[in-house]
Write a protein that holds these residues in place. Structure first.
Motif, PDB file in Angstrom:
ATOM      1  N   UNK A   1     -11.270  39.470 -32.544  1.00  0.00           N
ATOM      2  CA  UNK A   1     -11.631  39.628 -31.416  1.00  0.00           C
ATOM      3  C   UNK A   1     -11.373  38.495 -30.381  1.00  0.00           C
ATOM      4  N   UNK A   2     -10.418  37.782 -30.344  1.00  0.00           N
ATOM      5  CA  UNK A   2     -10.273  36.790 -29.185  1.00  0.00           C
ATOM      6  C   UNK A   2     -11.265  35.362 -29.658  1.00  0.00           C
ATOM      7  N   UNK A   3     -11.772  35.435 -30.608  1.00  0.00           N
ATOM      8  CA  UNK A   3     -12.652  34.203 -30.908  1.00  0.00           C
ATOM      9  C   UNK A   3     -12.308  33.666 -32.384  1.00  0.00           C
ATOM     10  N   UNK A   4     -12.393  32.472 -32.614  1.00  0.00           N
ATOM     11  CA  UNK A   4     -12.268  31.587 -33.856  1.00  0.00           C
ATOM     12  C   UNK A   4     -13.366  31.711 -34.671  1.00  0.00           C
ATOM     13  N   UNK A   5     -13.268  32.550 -35.685  1.00  0.00           N
ATOM     14  CA  UNK A   5     -14.473  33.048 -36.369  1.00  0.00           C
ATOM     15  C   UNK A   5     -14.489  32.233 -37.947  1.00  0.00           C
ATOM     16  N   UNK A   6     -13.555  31.425 -38.198  1.00  0.00           N
ATOM     17  CA  UNK A   6     -13.602  30.667 -39.443  1.00  0.00           C
ATOM     18  C   UNK A   6     -12.516  29.663 -39.276  1.00  0.00           C
ATOM     19  N   UNK A   7     -12.826  28.502 -39.929  1.00  0.00           N
ATOM     20  CA  UNK A   7     -11.834  27.315 -39.842  1.00  0.00           C
ATOM     21  C   UNK A   7     -11.716  26.606 -40.903  1.00  0.00           C
ATOM     22  N   UNK A   8     -10.605  26.450 -41.481  1.00  0.00           N
ATOM     23  CA  UNK A   8     -10.337  25.485 -42.667  1.00  0.00           C
ATOM     24  C   UNK A   8      -9.570  24.195 -42.423  1.00  0.00           C
ATOM     25  N   UNK A   9      -9.978  23.078 -42.835  1.00  0.00           N
ATOM     26  CA  UNK A   9      -9.254  21.961 -42.363  1.00  0.00           C
ATOM     27  C   UNK A   9      -8.620  21.302 -43.723  1.00  0.00           C
ATOM     28  N   UNK A  10      -7.337  20.928 -43.846  1.00  0.00           N
ATOM     29  CA  UNK A  10      -6.693  20.250 -44.823  1.00  0.00           C
ATOM     30  C   UNK A  10      -6.207  18.902 -44.254  1.00  0.00           C
ATOM     31  N   UNK A  11      -6.359  17.814 -45.131  1.00  0.00           N
ATOM     32  CA  UNK A  11      -6.023  16.508 -44.931  1.00  0.00           C
ATOM     33  C   UNK A  11      -4.893  16.308 -45.569  1.00  0.00           C
ATOM     34  N   UNK A  12      -3.765  15.406 -45.054  1.00  0.00           N
ATOM     35  CA  UNK A  12      -2.679  14.918 -45.650  1.00  0.00           C
ATOM     36  C   UNK A  12      -3.060  13.726 -46.596  1.00  0.00           C
ATOM     37  N   UNK A  13      -4.084  13.128 -46.383  1.00  0.00           N
ATOM     38  CA  UNK A  13      -4.669  11.982 -47.241  1.00  0.00           C
ATOM     39  C   UNK A  13      -6.082  12.028 -47.458  1.00  0.00           C
ATOM     40  N   UNK A  14      -6.585  12.919 -48.047  1.00  0.00           N
ATOM     41  CA  UNK A  14      -8.214  13.028 -48.311  1.00  0.00           C
ATOM     42  C   UNK A  14      -8.835  12.009 -48.565  1.00  0.00           C
TER      43      UNK A  14
END
Length: 131
Positions: free
Chosen positions: A109-122
């Motif tokens: 509905x036009x909103x960011x409800x969840x975000x997952x982040x992934x790092x190339x070099x954690x």
């Protein structure tokens, strides 16, 4: 032809890059769930806009205002998900980091409800932020 979820993601990343926190706030759902990767002081799930903005503020403080997404390589959509291939940087004293990552946004509905982040070099990111 444009995809509305890609347009929302693009607007979000442009706002992040320009420091337009009002627009970021408009795009993040009040109940957003943010999954921060790794084993550092910011890792874990952050629930709600207040928690997310608090974490991002602490990241800016820890990085002496230098943490930034300096490049959005591409945005790809699949239904309500948008994957962003990004590059981010930060400096803190003599320590720095610069790496690619992937941010995965769920948009409803036009909103960011969840975000997952992934790092190339954690491990390097964990070392930068500290435990």
């Amino acid at each position: 032809m444009t995809n509305p979820n890609i347009d929302i993601a693009r607007t979000y990343f442009e706002a992040v890059q320009s420091g337009d926190l009002a627009t970021v706030g408009e795009l993040l759902d009040a109940g957003i769930v943010w999954h921060q990767p790794g084993a550092n002081q910011f890792s874990g799930d952050h629930k709600g806009q207040g928690a997310v903005f608090g974490m991002l503020g602490q990241m800016m403080e820890t990085s002496q205002g230098t943490f930034a997404i300096d490049k959005v390589h591409s945005l790809m959509a699949n239904g309500d998900l948008v994957a962003a291939h990004i590059h981010f940087t930060g400096h803190r004293g003599e320590t720095s980091m610069a790496m690619d990552g992937v941010d995965l946004l769920r948009i409803e509905d036009g909103k960011i409800t969840e975000m997952w982040l992934f790092s190339g070099e954690q491990t390097a990111e964990d070392d930068f932020w500290g435990r």
